[in-house]
Design a protein around this motif. Structure first.
Motif, PDB file in Angstrom:
ATOM      1  N   TRP A  56     -24.772  42.788   7.918  1.00 39.03           N
ATOM      2  CA  TRP A  56     -26.532  43.377   8.531  1.00 39.03           C
ATOM      3  C   TRP A  56     -26.984  44.178   8.019  1.00 39.03           C
ATOM      4  N   PHE A  57     -28.474  44.743   7.972  1.00 37.11           N
ATOM      5  CA  PHE A  57     -29.257  45.838   7.308  1.00 37.11           C
ATOM      6  C   PHE A  57     -30.222  45.845   8.353  1.00 37.11           C
ATOM      7  N   ARG A  58     -30.842  46.677   8.400  1.00 37.54           N
ATOM      8  CA  ARG A  58     -31.717  47.827   9.052  1.00 37.54           C
ATOM      9  C   ARG A  58     -32.789  47.938   7.261  1.00 37.54           C
ATOM     10  N   LYS A  86     -38.956  53.106   5.413  1.00 34.86           N
ATOM     11  CA  LYS A  86     -37.669  53.527   5.220  1.00 34.86           C
ATOM     12  C   LYS A  86     -36.958  52.772   4.206  1.00 34.86           C
ATOM     13  N   GLU A  87     -36.049  52.810   3.260  1.00 32.35           N
ATOM     14  CA  GLU A  87     -35.439  51.471   2.545  1.00 32.35           C
ATOM     15  C   GLU A  87     -34.114  50.046   3.549  1.00 32.35           C
ATOM     16  N   ARG A  88     -34.613  49.484   3.024  1.00 30.44           N
ATOM     17  CA  ARG A  88     -33.435  48.567   3.646  1.00 30.44           C
ATOM     18  C   ARG A  88     -32.080  49.299   3.835  1.00 30.44           C
ATOM     19  N   GLU A  89     -31.133  49.398   4.702  1.00 33.96           N
ATOM     20  CA  GLU A  89     -29.788  49.997   4.864  1.00 33.96           C
ATOM     21  C   GLU A  89     -29.245  49.075   5.202  1.00 33.96           C
ATOM     22  N   ILE A  90     -27.181  49.108   4.585  1.00 34.88           N
ATOM     23  CA  ILE A  90     -26.431  48.627   5.296  1.00 34.88           C
ATOM     24  C   ILE A  90     -26.235  48.690   6.646  1.00 34.88           C
ATOM     25  N   VAL A  91     -25.645  48.008   7.522  1.00 34.73           N
ATOM     26  CA  VAL A  91     -25.576  48.199   8.775  1.00 34.73           C
ATOM     27  C   VAL A  91     -23.894  47.932   8.816  1.00 34.73           C
ATOM     28  N   ALA A  92     -22.993  46.788   8.839  1.00 32.61           N
ATOM     29  CA  ALA A  92     -21.816  46.337   8.800  1.00 32.61           C
ATOM     30  C   ALA A  92     -22.056  45.491   7.467  1.00 32.61           C
ATOM     31  N   ASN A  93     -20.621  45.246   7.210  1.00 31.47           N
ATOM     32  CA  ASN A  93     -20.500  43.778   6.853  1.00 31.47           C
ATOM     33  C   ASN A  93     -19.056  42.586   6.543  1.00 31.47           C
ATOM     34  N   THR A 118     -33.974  51.960  16.093  1.00 27.53           N
ATOM     35  CA  THR A 118     -35.277  51.160  15.857  1.00 27.53           C
ATOM     36  C   THR A 118     -35.684  50.742  14.485  1.00 27.53           C
ATOM     37  N   ALA A 119     -35.759  49.600  14.445  1.00 29.21           N
ATOM     38  CA  ALA A 119     -35.872  49.378  13.153  1.00 29.21           C
ATOM     39  C   ALA A 119     -35.915  47.279  12.813  1.00 29.21           C
ATOM     40  N   VAL A 120     -36.120  46.592  12.210  1.00 29.71           N
ATOM     41  CA  VAL A 120     -35.784  45.419  12.032  1.00 29.71           C
ATOM     42  C   VAL A 120     -34.909  45.078  11.886  1.00 29.71           C
ATOM     43  N   TYR A 121     -33.712  44.151  12.150  1.00 29.63           N
ATOM     44  CA  TYR A 121     -32.692  43.828  11.479  1.00 29.63           C
ATOM     45  C   TYR A 121     -32.494  42.434  10.725  1.00 29.63           C
ATOM     46  N   TYR A 122     -31.960  42.242  10.056  1.00 29.35           N
ATOM     47  CA  TYR A 122     -31.008  41.897   9.161  1.00 29.35           C
ATOM     48  C   TYR A 122     -30.342  41.304   8.442  1.00 29.35           C
ATOM     49  N   CYS A 123     -29.642  39.641   8.915  1.00 25.49           N
ATOM     50  CA  CYS A 123     -28.938  39.015   8.569  1.00 25.49           C
ATOM     51  C   CYS A 123     -28.723  37.974   7.221  1.00 25.49           C
ATOM     52  N   ALA A 124     -27.562  39.132   6.157  1.00 30.26           N
ATOM     53  CA  ALA A 124     -27.839  38.570   5.087  1.00 30.26           C
ATOM     54  C   ALA A 124     -26.167  37.512   4.444  1.00 30.26           C
ATOM     55  N   ALA A 125     -26.394  36.821   3.927  1.00 28.69           N
ATOM     56  CA  ALA A 125     -24.988  36.412   2.902  1.00 28.69           C
ATOM     57  C   ALA A 125     -25.203  35.902   1.578  1.00 28.69           C
ATOM     58  N   ARG A 126     -24.042  36.185   1.146  1.00 26.47           N
ATOM     59  CA  ARG A 126     -23.879  36.538  -0.510  1.00 26.47           C
ATOM     60  C   ARG A 126     -22.022  35.349  -0.277  1.00 26.47           C
ATOM     61  N   TYR A 127     -22.123  35.106  -1.453  1.00 24.46           N
ATOM     62  CA  TYR A 127     -20.827  34.218  -1.821  1.00 24.46           C
ATOM     63  C   TYR A 127     -20.155  35.258  -2.609  1.00 24.46           C
ATOM     64  N   GLY A 128     -18.926  35.015  -1.845  1.00 27.88           N
ATOM     65  CA  GLY A 128     -17.411  36.119  -2.628  1.00 27.88           C
ATOM     66  C   GLY A 128     -17.474  37.073  -2.171  1.00 27.88           C
ATOM     67  N   ASP A 129     -17.430  38.491  -2.511  1.00 29.56           N
ATOM     68  CA  ASP A 129     -17.190  39.394  -1.278  1.00 29.56           C
ATOM     69  C   ASP A 129     -18.285  40.330  -1.016  1.00 29.56           C
ATOM     70  N   ALA A 130     -17.749  41.199   0.164  1.00 28.54           N
ATOM     71  CA  ALA A 130     -19.333  41.361   0.454  1.00 28.54           C
ATOM     72  C   ALA A 130     -19.205  42.849  -0.213  1.00 28.54           C
ATOM     73  N   ILE A 186     -24.798  46.010  -1.019  1.00 27.10           N
ATOM     74  CA  ILE A 186     -26.155  46.852  -1.938  1.00 27.10           C
ATOM     75  C   ILE A 186     -27.391  45.788  -1.833  1.00 27.10           C
ATOM     76  N   ALA A 187     -27.881  45.911  -0.911  1.00 36.77           N
ATOM     77  CA  ALA A 187     -28.775  44.879  -0.169  1.00 36.77           C
ATOM     78  C   ALA A 187     -28.906  43.540  -1.304  1.00 36.77           C
ATOM     79  N   THR A 188     -29.679  44.099  -2.526  1.00 36.14           N
ATOM     80  CA  THR A 188     -30.294  43.200  -3.894  1.00 36.14           C
ATOM     81  C   THR A 188     -29.060  42.584  -4.133  1.00 36.14           C
ATOM     82  N   GLN A 189     -27.841  42.752  -3.816  1.00 33.19           N
ATOM     83  CA  GLN A 189     -26.631  41.417  -3.878  1.00 33.19           C
ATOM     84  C   GLN A 189     -26.300  40.246  -3.306  1.00 33.19           C
ATOM     85  N   TYR A 190     -26.999  40.074  -2.208  1.00 34.41           N
ATOM     86  CA  TYR A 190     -27.322  38.992  -0.655  1.00 34.41           C
ATOM     87  C   TYR A 190     -28.506  38.565  -1.574  1.00 34.41           C
TER      88      TYR A 190
END
Length: 122
Positions: A36-38, A43-50, A90-102, A105-109
């Protein structure tokens, strides 16, 4: 190819709770690390949790102790339980997925949902 659809956002008061859900289509969901990013306005997109494929999780310091990421591989769904919400959440929350390790960095998803708005009113 993985498609992600977030749900569960909304307008809440300070101290309230929300649970975000992200439903993933496609096969081999358990092989994907989820995050999850927000992004707040200006502001820049930031990691919330993975959530790693192993079940390990990471939470950003700003949400540690208040937010919890979890996943249900049988339902191809990842969740973000958000408690004790603050105006700064307060933000827009985005779900992201990548194959392999968590990673954090947003650009890695490779795969992203369209986002769900969370607004915390004081």
């Amino acid at each position: 190819q993985v498609q992600l659809v977030e749900s569960g956002g909304g307008l809440v008061q300070v101290g309230d709770s929300l649970r975000l859900s992200c439903a993933a289509s496609g096969r081999s969901f358990r092989s994907y690390s989820m995050a999850w990013f927000r992004q707040a306005p200006g502001k820049e997109r930031e990691i919330v949790a993975n959530s790693w494929t192993t079940g390990n999780t990471f939470h950003a310091d700003s949400v540690k102790g208040r937010f919890t990421i979890s996943r249900d591989n049988a339902k191809n769904t990842v969740y973000l339980q958000m408690n004790s919400l603050k105006p700064e959440d307060t933000a827009v929350y985005y779900c992201a997925a990548r194959y392999g390790d968590a990673v954090v960095i947003a650009t890695q998803y490779a795969y992203w949902g369209r986002g769900t708005q969370v607004t915390v009113s004081s």
